[in-house]
Scaffold this active site. Structure first.
Site, PDB file in Angstrom:
ATOM      1  CB  CYS A  11      -0.910  -0.002   1.228  1.00  0.00           C
ATOM      2  SG  CYS A  11      -2.340   1.074   1.004  1.00  0.00           S
ATOM      3  CG  ASP A  38      -4.021   0.143  10.497  1.00  0.00           C
ATOM      4  OD1 ASP A  38      -2.925  -0.271  10.930  1.00  0.00           O
ATOM      5  OD2 ASP A  38      -4.144   1.218   9.865  1.00  0.00           O
TER       6      ASP A  38
HETATM    7  O1  LIG Z   1      -0.495   4.835   4.558  1.00  0.00           O
HETATM    8  C1  LIG Z   1      -1.097   5.857   4.894  1.00  0.00           C
HETATM    9  O2  LIG Z   1      -0.525   6.962   4.942  1.00  0.00           O
HETATM   10  C2  LIG Z   1      -2.536   5.794   5.259  1.00  0.00           C
HETATM   11  C3  LIG Z   1      -3.200   6.962   5.550  1.00  0.00           C
HETATM   12  C4  LIG Z   1      -4.536   6.953   5.867  1.00  0.00           C
HETATM   13  C5  LIG Z   1      -5.231   5.761   5.889  1.00  0.00           C
HETATM   14  C6  LIG Z   1      -4.592   4.567   5.608  1.00  0.00           C
HETATM   15  C7  LIG Z   1      -3.254   4.558   5.285  1.00  0.00           C
HETATM   16  N1  LIG Z   1      -2.584   3.380   5.029  1.00  0.00           N
HETATM   17  C8  LIG Z   1      -3.055   2.100   5.447  1.00  0.00           C
HETATM   18  O3  LIG Z   1      -2.657   1.875   6.792  1.00  0.00           O
HETATM   19  C9  LIG Z   1      -2.263   0.517   6.934  1.00  0.00           C
HETATM   20  C10 LIG Z   1      -1.205   0.354   7.980  1.00  0.00           C
HETATM   21  O4  LIG Z   1      -0.021   1.013   7.583  1.00  0.00           O
HETATM   22  P1  LIG Z   1       1.429   0.574   8.093  1.00  0.00           P
HETATM   23  O5  LIG Z   1       1.828  -0.664   7.346  1.00  0.00           O
HETATM   24  O6  LIG Z   1       1.331   0.357   9.561  1.00  0.00           O
HETATM   25  O7  LIG Z   1       2.316   1.713   7.759  1.00  0.00           O
HETATM   26  C11 LIG Z   1      -1.758   0.097   5.581  1.00  0.00           C
HETATM   27  O8  LIG Z   1      -1.999  -1.232   5.415  1.00  0.00           O
HETATM   28  C12 LIG Z   1      -2.493   0.973   4.604  1.00  0.00           C
HETATM   29  O9  LIG Z   1      -3.550   0.238   4.016  1.00  0.00           O
END
Ligand SMILES: O=C(O)c1ccccc1N[C@@H]1O[C@H](COP(=O)(O)O)[C@@H](O)[C@H]1O
Length: 212
Positions: free
Chosen positions: A8, A129
Protein backbone atom coordinates in the site's frame (compact mmCIF):
# COMPACT_ATOMS: atom_id res chain seq x y z
CA UNK A 1 -3.28 -21.38 3.17
CA UNK A 2 -3.25 -18.84 0.33
CA UNK A 3 -2.44 -15.48 1.82
CA UNK A 4 -2.76 -12.49 -0.51
CA UNK A 5 -0.33 -9.59 -0.22
CA UNK A 6 -1.22 -5.93 -0.72
CA UNK A 7 1.54 -3.34 -0.90
CA UNK A 8 0.00 0.00 0.00
CA UNK A 9 0.94 3.62 -0.57
CA UNK A 10 2.61 3.26 -3.96
CA UNK A 11 3.60 6.64 -5.43
CA UNK A 12 6.18 5.72 -8.10
CA UNK A 13 5.87 3.56 -11.21
CA UNK A 14 9.20 1.82 -10.52
CA UNK A 15 7.90 0.75 -7.11
CA UNK A 16 4.64 -0.47 -8.65
CA UNK A 17 6.46 -2.60 -11.21
CA UNK A 18 8.88 -3.98 -8.62
CA UNK A 19 5.99 -4.96 -6.34
CA UNK A 20 4.08 -6.73 -9.14
CA UNK A 21 7.26 -8.49 -10.26
CA UNK A 22 7.85 -9.64 -6.68
CA UNK A 23 4.41 -11.27 -6.61
CA UNK A 24 2.11 -8.68 -5.02
CA UNK A 25 -1.58 -9.53 -5.44
CA UNK A 26 -2.72 -5.94 -4.96
CA UNK A 27 -1.31 -2.44 -4.77
CA UNK A 28 -2.86 0.40 -2.78
CA UNK A 29 -3.09 3.98 -4.05
CA UNK A 30 -3.73 6.50 -1.29
CA UNK A 31 -6.26 9.26 -1.97
CA UNK A 32 -6.22 10.71 1.56
CA UNK A 33 -4.75 14.19 1.04
CA UNK A 34 -3.15 14.27 4.50
CA UNK A 35 -1.18 11.09 3.89
CA UNK A 36 2.50 11.32 2.91
CA UNK A 37 1.56 8.60 0.41
CA UNK A 38 -1.16 10.67 -1.28
CA UNK A 39 -1.27 10.50 -5.07
CA UNK A 40 -3.10 12.89 -7.38
CA UNK A 41 -5.68 11.27 -9.68
CA UNK A 42 -3.64 11.69 -12.89
CA UNK A 43 -0.46 9.98 -11.63
CA UNK A 44 -2.65 7.44 -9.83
CA UNK A 45 -4.29 6.45 -13.12
CA UNK A 46 -0.84 5.93 -14.63
CA UNK A 47 0.20 3.78 -11.65
CA UNK A 48 -3.00 1.76 -11.99
CA UNK A 49 -2.17 1.01 -15.61
CA UNK A 50 0.84 -1.04 -14.44
CA UNK A 51 -1.68 -3.63 -13.20
CA UNK A 52 -1.10 -7.13 -14.59
CA UNK A 53 -4.04 -9.25 -15.81
CA UNK A 54 -4.79 -10.77 -12.42
CA UNK A 55 -3.69 -7.93 -10.16
CA UNK A 56 -5.89 -5.65 -8.09
CA UNK A 57 -5.56 -1.90 -7.55
CA UNK A 58 -7.17 -0.64 -4.35
CA UNK A 59 -7.98 3.01 -3.70
CA UNK A 60 -7.56 4.08 -0.06
CA UNK A 61 -9.98 6.76 1.18
CA UNK A 62 -10.59 8.43 4.55
CA UNK A 63 -14.05 9.95 5.11
CA UNK A 64 -14.16 10.91 1.43
CA UNK A 65 -17.34 11.95 -0.38
CA UNK A 66 -19.04 9.21 -2.42
CA UNK A 67 -18.92 11.44 -5.50
CA UNK A 68 -15.14 11.74 -5.28
CA UNK A 69 -14.68 8.02 -4.59
CA UNK A 70 -16.79 7.13 -7.62
CA UNK A 71 -14.80 9.55 -9.78
CA UNK A 72 -11.49 7.97 -8.68
CA UNK A 73 -12.83 4.45 -9.31
CA UNK A 74 -13.75 5.40 -12.84
CA UNK A 75 -10.78 7.56 -13.83
CA UNK A 76 -8.15 5.27 -12.25
CA UNK A 77 -9.77 1.90 -12.98
CA UNK A 78 -9.72 0.91 -9.31
CA UNK A 79 -10.75 -2.69 -8.69
CA UNK A 80 -11.63 -2.18 -5.00
CA UNK A 81 -11.99 0.66 -2.50
CA UNK A 82 -10.59 0.65 1.02
CA UNK A 83 -12.55 2.88 3.40
CA UNK A 84 -10.09 3.71 6.17
CA UNK A 85 -11.98 6.39 8.08
CA UNK A 86 -15.12 6.57 10.20
CA UNK A 87 -17.48 5.41 7.45
CA UNK A 88 -20.60 3.68 8.85
CA UNK A 89 -21.80 0.33 7.42
CA UNK A 90 -24.41 2.04 5.24
CA UNK A 91 -21.66 4.03 3.46
CA UNK A 92 -19.91 0.85 2.30
CA UNK A 93 -21.74 0.43 -0.99
CA UNK A 94 -22.46 2.01 -4.32
CA UNK A 95 -19.02 2.15 -5.90
CA UNK A 96 -19.43 -0.74 -8.32
CA UNK A 97 -16.40 -2.53 -6.85
CA UNK A 98 -15.81 -4.51 -3.65
CA UNK A 99 -15.28 -2.53 -0.43
CA UNK A 100 -12.55 -3.29 2.10
CA UNK A 101 -13.57 -1.66 5.39
CA UNK A 102 -10.62 -0.78 7.62
CA UNK A 103 -10.91 -0.57 11.40
CA UNK A 104 -8.29 0.36 13.95
CA UNK A 105 -8.05 -2.15 16.78
CA UNK A 106 -7.33 -1.10 20.35
CA UNK A 107 -9.15 -3.99 21.99
CA UNK A 108 -12.06 -6.42 21.94
CA UNK A 109 -14.66 -3.67 21.53
CA UNK A 110 -13.18 -2.73 18.15
CA UNK A 111 -13.40 -6.31 16.94
CA UNK A 112 -17.04 -6.38 18.02
CA UNK A 113 -17.58 -3.12 16.10
CA UNK A 114 -15.91 -4.74 13.08
CA UNK A 115 -18.57 -7.45 13.17
CA UNK A 116 -21.22 -4.84 12.39
CA UNK A 117 -19.67 -4.44 8.94
CA UNK A 118 -19.87 -8.13 8.05
CA UNK A 119 -22.39 -8.51 5.23
CA UNK A 120 -23.01 -4.74 5.09
CA UNK A 121 -23.38 -3.26 1.62
CA UNK A 122 -20.49 -4.25 -0.64
CA UNK A 123 -18.05 -5.09 2.16
CA UNK A 124 -16.01 -8.02 0.84
CA UNK A 125 -13.27 -7.99 3.48
CA UNK A 126 -12.31 -6.26 6.71
CA UNK A 127 -8.87 -4.74 7.23
CA UNK A 128 -7.68 -4.60 10.82
CA UNK A 129 -5.03 -1.98 11.53
CA UNK A 130 -3.19 -0.87 14.66
CA UNK A 131 -4.37 2.24 16.46
CA UNK A 132 -1.68 4.78 15.69
CA UNK A 133 -2.50 8.50 15.84
CA UNK A 134 -4.20 9.56 12.60
CA UNK A 135 -6.05 7.19 10.33
CA UNK A 136 -3.47 4.75 8.98
CA UNK A 137 0.04 4.12 7.80
CA UNK A 138 1.27 4.51 11.38
CA UNK A 139 3.41 1.40 11.69
CA UNK A 140 1.67 0.16 14.84
CA UNK A 141 0.64 -3.46 15.45
CA UNK A 142 -2.31 -4.70 17.50
CA UNK A 143 -3.16 -7.84 19.47
CA UNK A 144 -3.25 -10.45 16.70
CA UNK A 145 -4.94 -12.87 19.11
CA UNK A 146 -8.18 -10.95 18.55
CA UNK A 147 -8.35 -11.76 14.82
CA UNK A 148 -9.50 -15.37 15.33
CA UNK A 149 -12.89 -14.08 16.51
CA UNK A 150 -13.50 -13.04 12.92
CA UNK A 151 -11.51 -15.56 10.88
CA UNK A 152 -12.99 -18.50 12.83
CA UNK A 153 -16.40 -17.23 11.68
CA UNK A 154 -15.21 -17.25 8.05
CA UNK A 155 -14.81 -13.47 7.71
CA UNK A 156 -12.12 -12.49 5.17
CA UNK A 157 -9.65 -10.35 7.13
CA UNK A 158 -6.64 -8.41 5.94
CA UNK A 159 -4.15 -7.94 8.75
CA UNK A 160 -2.29 -4.62 8.65
CA UNK A 161 -0.50 -2.24 10.96
CA UNK A 162 3.19 -2.35 11.70
CA UNK A 163 3.93 -5.33 9.48
CA UNK A 164 7.51 -5.72 8.28
CA UNK A 165 9.55 -8.36 6.46
CA UNK A 166 10.61 -9.52 9.92
CA UNK A 167 7.20 -10.05 11.51
CA UNK A 168 4.83 -10.85 8.63
CA UNK A 169 5.29 -14.63 8.88
CA UNK A 170 4.52 -14.54 12.60
CA UNK A 171 1.44 -12.38 11.91
CA UNK A 172 0.16 -14.87 9.34
CA UNK A 173 0.76 -17.87 11.60
CA UNK A 174 -1.04 -16.10 14.44
CA UNK A 175 -4.07 -14.95 12.44
CA UNK A 176 -4.46 -17.15 9.33
CA UNK A 177 -5.82 -14.17 7.42
CA UNK A 178 -7.24 -13.72 3.94
CA UNK A 179 -4.38 -11.31 3.31
CA UNK A 180 -1.78 -8.96 4.70
CA UNK A 181 -1.23 -5.29 3.93
CA UNK A 182 1.81 -3.08 4.48
CA UNK A 183 2.72 0.55 3.89
CA UNK A 184 5.47 1.96 6.12
CA UNK A 185 7.18 -1.35 6.88
CA UNK A 186 8.64 -1.66 3.38
CA UNK A 187 9.73 1.96 2.85
CA UNK A 188 12.99 3.88 2.89
CA UNK A 189 10.98 7.07 3.53
CA UNK A 190 7.22 7.78 3.47
CA UNK A 191 5.87 7.01 0.00
CA UNK A 192 9.18 5.64 -1.28
CA UNK A 193 9.34 1.87 -1.27
CA UNK A 194 12.50 -0.05 -0.43
CA UNK A 195 12.36 -2.60 -3.21
CA UNK A 196 14.48 -5.14 -1.35
CA UNK A 197 12.14 -4.88 1.64
CA UNK A 198 9.10 -5.30 -0.63
CA UNK A 199 10.60 -8.45 -2.12
CA UNK A 200 11.57 -9.86 1.27
CA UNK A 201 8.11 -9.11 2.67
CA UNK A 202 6.31 -10.85 -0.18
CA UNK A 203 8.68 -13.82 -0.11
CA UNK A 204 8.16 -14.25 3.65
CA UNK A 205 4.37 -14.11 3.28
CA UNK A 206 4.17 -16.39 0.26
CA UNK A 207 6.63 -18.95 1.70
CA UNK A 208 3.88 -19.91 4.11
CA UNK A 209 1.56 -20.52 1.15
CA UNK A 210 4.03 -23.05 -0.19
CA UNK A 211 4.58 -24.57 3.23
CA UNK A 212 0.98 -25.74 3.74
O1 LIG B 1 -0.50 4.84 4.56
C1 LIG B 1 -1.10 5.86 4.89
O2 LIG B 1 -0.53 6.96 4.94
C2 LIG B 1 -2.54 5.79 5.26
C3 LIG B 1 -3.20 6.96 5.55
C4 LIG B 1 -4.54 6.95 5.87
C5 LIG B 1 -5.23 5.76 5.89
C6 LIG B 1 -4.59 4.57 5.61
C7 LIG B 1 -3.25 4.56 5.28
N1 LIG B 1 -2.58 3.38 5.03
C8 LIG B 1 -3.06 2.10 5.45
O3 LIG B 1 -2.66 1.87 6.79
C9 LIG B 1 -2.26 0.52 6.93
C10 LIG B 1 -1.21 0.35 7.98
O4 LIG B 1 -0.02 1.01 7.58
P1 LIG B 1 1.43 0.57 8.09
O5 LIG B 1 1.83 -0.66 7.35
O6 LIG B 1 1.33 0.36 9.56
O7 LIG B 1 2.32 1.71 7.76
C11 LIG B 1 -1.76 0.10 5.58
O8 LIG B 1 -2.00 -1.23 5.41
C12 LIG B 1 -2.49 0.97 4.60
O9 LIG B 1 -3.55 0.24 4.02
Amino acid sequence: MNVRVKICGITRSEDARAAWDAGADALGLNFYPRSPRYVEPGPAAALARTRPALGSVVGVFVNESPVTILARVRECGLTAVQLHGDEPPEACMGYGVPVIKALRVRGEEDVERARTYVGAGDVAALLLDGAAPGYGGGGVTFDWGLVARLTDAGVPVLVAGGLTPGNVAEAIRATRPYGVDVASGVESSPGIKDVDAVRTFIRAAKALNLGE
